[in-house]
Design an enzyme around this catalytic site. Structure first.
Site, PDB file in Angstrom:
ATOM      1  N   LYS A 108      -2.730   6.178   1.288  1.00 19.90           N
ATOM      2  CA  LYS A 108      -2.653   6.697   2.652  1.00 19.90           C
ATOM      3  C   LYS A 108      -1.831   7.982   2.692  1.00 19.90           C
ATOM      4  O   LYS A 108      -0.818   8.089   3.402  1.00 19.90           O
ATOM      5  CB  LYS A 108      -2.046   5.634   3.550  1.00 19.90           C
ATOM      6  CG  LYS A 108      -3.028   5.162   4.598  1.00 19.90           C
ATOM      7  CD  LYS A 108      -2.507   4.024   5.416  1.00 19.90           C
ATOM      8  CE  LYS A 108      -3.008   4.139   6.826  1.00 19.90           C
ATOM      9  NZ  LYS A 108      -4.455   4.304   6.909  1.00 19.90           N
TER      10      LYS A 108
ATOM     11  N   GLU B 132     -16.144   5.939   4.577  1.00 19.82           N
ATOM     12  CA  GLU B 132     -15.337   5.399   5.668  1.00 19.82           C
ATOM     13  C   GLU B 132     -15.401   6.345   6.861  1.00 19.82           C
ATOM     14  O   GLU B 132     -15.924   7.458   6.764  1.00 19.82           O
ATOM     15  CB  GLU B 132     -13.882   5.218   5.227  1.00 19.82           C
ATOM     16  CG  GLU B 132     -13.228   6.521   4.799  1.00 19.82           C
ATOM     17  CD  GLU B 132     -11.756   6.405   4.390  1.00 19.82           C
ATOM     18  OE1 GLU B 132     -11.138   5.350   4.585  1.00 19.82           O
ATOM     19  OE2 GLU B 132     -11.240   7.414   3.906  1.00 19.82           O
TER      20      GLU B 132
ATOM     21  N   ARG C 286       0.833  -1.201   0.000  1.00 15.10           N
ATOM     22  CA  ARG C 286       0.000   0.000   0.000  1.00 15.10           C
ATOM     23  C   ARG C 286       0.870   1.254   0.000  1.00 15.10           C
ATOM     24  O   ARG C 286       0.568   2.245  -0.683  1.00 15.10           O
ATOM     25  CB  ARG C 286      -0.957  -0.015   1.197  1.00 15.10           C
ATOM     26  CG  ARG C 286      -1.972   1.115   1.169  1.00 15.10           C
ATOM     27  CD  ARG C 286      -3.080   0.930   2.199  1.00 15.10           C
ATOM     28  NE  ARG C 286      -2.557   0.833   3.559  1.00 15.10           N
ATOM     29  CZ  ARG C 286      -3.325   0.657   4.637  1.00 15.10           C
ATOM     30  NH1 ARG C 286      -4.647   0.546   4.504  1.00 15.10           N
ATOM     31  NH2 ARG C 286      -2.789   0.583   5.832  1.00 15.10           N
TER      32      ARG C 286
HETATM   33  C1  LIG Z   1      -8.736   6.826   6.325  1.00 16.70           C
HETATM   34  C2  LIG Z   1      -8.550   5.431   6.790  1.00 16.70           C
HETATM   35  N1  LIG Z   1      -9.403   4.480   6.350  1.00 16.70           N
HETATM   36  C3  LIG Z   1      -9.262   3.196   6.717  1.00 16.70           C
HETATM   37  C4  LIG Z   1      -8.270   2.790   7.586  1.00 16.70           C
HETATM   38  C5  LIG Z   1      -8.149   1.349   7.972  1.00 16.70           C
HETATM   39  O1  LIG Z   1      -7.023   0.798   7.311  1.00 16.70           O
HETATM   40  P1  LIG Z   1      -6.217  -0.418   7.975  1.00 16.70           P
HETATM   41  O2  LIG Z   1      -7.198  -1.529   8.100  1.00 16.70           O
HETATM   42  O3  LIG Z   1      -5.081  -0.711   7.047  1.00 16.70           O
HETATM   43  O4  LIG Z   1      -5.719   0.058   9.298  1.00 16.70           O
HETATM   44  C6  LIG Z   1      -7.356   3.742   8.077  1.00 16.70           C
HETATM   45  C7  LIG Z   1      -6.261   3.370   9.005  1.00 16.70           C
HETATM   46  O5  LIG Z   1      -5.462   4.188   9.403  1.00 16.70           O
HETATM   47  C8  LIG Z   1      -7.510   5.084   7.665  1.00 16.70           C
HETATM   48  O6  LIG Z   1      -6.660   6.049   8.107  1.00 16.70           O
END
Ligand SMILES: Cc1ncc(COP(=O)(O)O)c(C=O)c1O
Ligand SMILES: Cc1ncc(COP(=O)(O)O)c(C=O)c1O
Lengths: 328, 328
Positions: free
Chosen positions: B198, B234, B97
């Protein structure tokens, strides 16, 4: 980048000018002597900061800016006039824009007076880096960011306001006018986003499209609005104007129909746009001495350089704080 | 924040555990002993970095991240199992990622092996900060950003990849389930934007809405898509699920109709959502031991803690590189 300036000696001395080949000056980073730093804890206000030697900033790996993009920047210039004064152009407007951005990104901010004072101090502390009249300007870069560590939840414990400066020449290299790509896929600012403020989050997301356009020989990118994809927004770091159109929503068609197009900005000043390319089709515009852009460029820089009277109170003159009353 | 942990001694010692009141551990910054740093010049590749004592990062005031938001973060955890092992959960997925985000933001990136190795080194170098089994986890925060100075135009001369870690407890404090505000005005991610990676630019622009919701007593915010304002996206830092709905576009109505709703994430693990409030109207969902969320939480954490067999190859066990073969 400004290759001629980058490897220069930066020690403070009494010489009037730093050892820069002014004629080779581009628009890029150049290390100067001093910068301004002020810090503010959560829940407090910014107090007067101080001038320190230009150096790397020390910042928490877990800081809000490094992890969550909490940062703003500003950009303005100091000008050396023909008659030896040093002036700024509407620095209070930069202070106000920083304040509105700070509200948007949940940060405390310096007062307008603190901001303008910091800018003046940085200019005076880097006086010999201000290019001779007509050879360039001193670009001043204030930044405000969340410097304290934060993981998970607010508040951010500490904020930093820093101002540094670099001598610069032209931002766009294309003297005959810019050739723009109208970006057809990537949008930049969206409703309820941060397009209305100078958030650092507005830039890195569109570097990819600027880099692609530059690789194809374009000077810059013109973005369309995210909501409709039909209206003209701005270039990577300047605003766009069409001659004889009031300030309103401008569909791409109006742009393509225009006789003359130009962009403006602290860095771009007023720059003629020679062409735009939209979905592979290139449309050309008027360029040269007879354009309104050329007239506006001359008038604006004449005001900034002190050779035309400032009737609006836009010019702020610097006097050396350590030698009150003395003109520089 | 984790107030109990923040003022703790951080010197390296041979004790098995740092002097932390594990039962008081929240989700916040806590200074640990060591971090990993690797740098890479423009046009080169990341070489193996090194573990250094945890300290502030030195960064150019004119760096790409401070001025233009060029940065990414990752988040994963190290778990101490009941039988004394230390394990990671799918760290290769975080590496991949990060790589796709780096492409999006025009940055070079570490290889998957370099990334996973850096994470392992940081865990081993902060071993005593990994909470006892069931008392918390060590949250690992890799960040990648443009650290070199840039003004005006690309390329960025230098990039930094850093990994640090903090012991953490629960991310959301509401044990009985979250009460969400469905954000009606502010959007977060938009087509052709950076919502798919991210990027640090995805966070600070929506702090204002998170802060407003928290001030009104909500646990978190649920964002809707920017293009239509109708579909569920989300939470601030976790994904949202509706029981018995496949992975597809989910209009708000489907969410309001759902029997059970939960969110997931490295920090959030699997957390029940007790209610959502949309345009002032509150809708409640099933909570408690009988929810699918409770079962998923138990299964996932049992796999992570080593008490249920990992049949998918998700668990990566750490062995002390300095003492090969020795289990920790
Ligand atoms: C904006 C956002 N969505 C979703 C997630 C969940 O991602 P993950 O399952 O990799 O922690 C995160 C985790 O930091 C996030 O910052
Ligand atoms: C995105 C963007 N638009 C417009 C401008 C022009 O603004 P100003 O005239 O204040 O320099 C800039 C200047 O940096 C910019 O970055």
């Amino acid at each position: 980048m400004a290759p001629s300036a980058q490897s220069l000696p930066t020690s403070v001395s009494d010489e009037k000018y730093a050892n820069v080949k002014w004629e080779e000056l581009g628009f890029g980073f150049c290390r100067t002597d001093n910068m301004y730093v002020a810090k503010c804890k959560h829940g407090e206000s910014f107090q007067e900061g101080k001038i320190v030697p230009y150096a790397d900033i020390q910042i928490s790996p877990c800081s809000a800016v490094l992890n969550y993009g909490q940062g703003l920047y500003e950009g303005l210039k100091a000008y050396r006039t023909e008659d030896g004064r040093i002036v700024l152009f509407r620095p209070d407007q930069n202070a106000l824009r920083l304040q509105s951005g700070a509200n948007r990104l949940c940060m405390p901010y310096p007062t307008v007076d603190q901001f303008v004072s910091a800018v003046k101090q940085v200019v005076l502390a880097n006086k010999k880096w201000i290019p001779p009249p007509g050879r360039g300007t001193l670009y001043i870069r204030p930044i405000l960011f969340g410097s304290g560590p934060i993981l998970g939840s607010l508040p951010v414990p500490e904020y930093t306001f820093t101002v540094f400066a670099c001598p610069v020449g032209r931002y766009h290299k294309d003297n005959a006018g810019l050739n723009l790509k109208i970006e057809d896929k990537f949008r930049r600012a969206f409703p309820s986003g941060t397009g209305g403020v100078k958030s650092i989050t507005n830039y890195s997301p569109v570097w990819i499209t600027l880099a692609e356009a530059k690789a194809k020989g374009f000077s810059d990118v013109l973005f369309l609005d995210a909501a409709t994809g039909k209206n003209v927004e701005e270039l990577f770091a300047s605003n766009v104007f069409i001659v004889k159109v009031e300030e309103r929503v401008v569909p791409v068609e109006d742009l393509l129909d225009a006789e003359e197009v130009f962009c403006t900005g602290t860095a771009a000043i007023v720059t003629t746009i020679a062409s735009v390319t939209f979905k592979e089709k290139k449309t050309e515009f008027k360029t040269g001495d007879k354009t309104l852009a050329a007239k506006l460029f001359a008038t604006l820089t004449d005001i900034q350089m002190g050779s035309v009277e400032d009737k609006k109170g836009w010019i702020v003159e610097l006097t050396d704080a350590t030698k009150p009353g003395l003109k520089l």
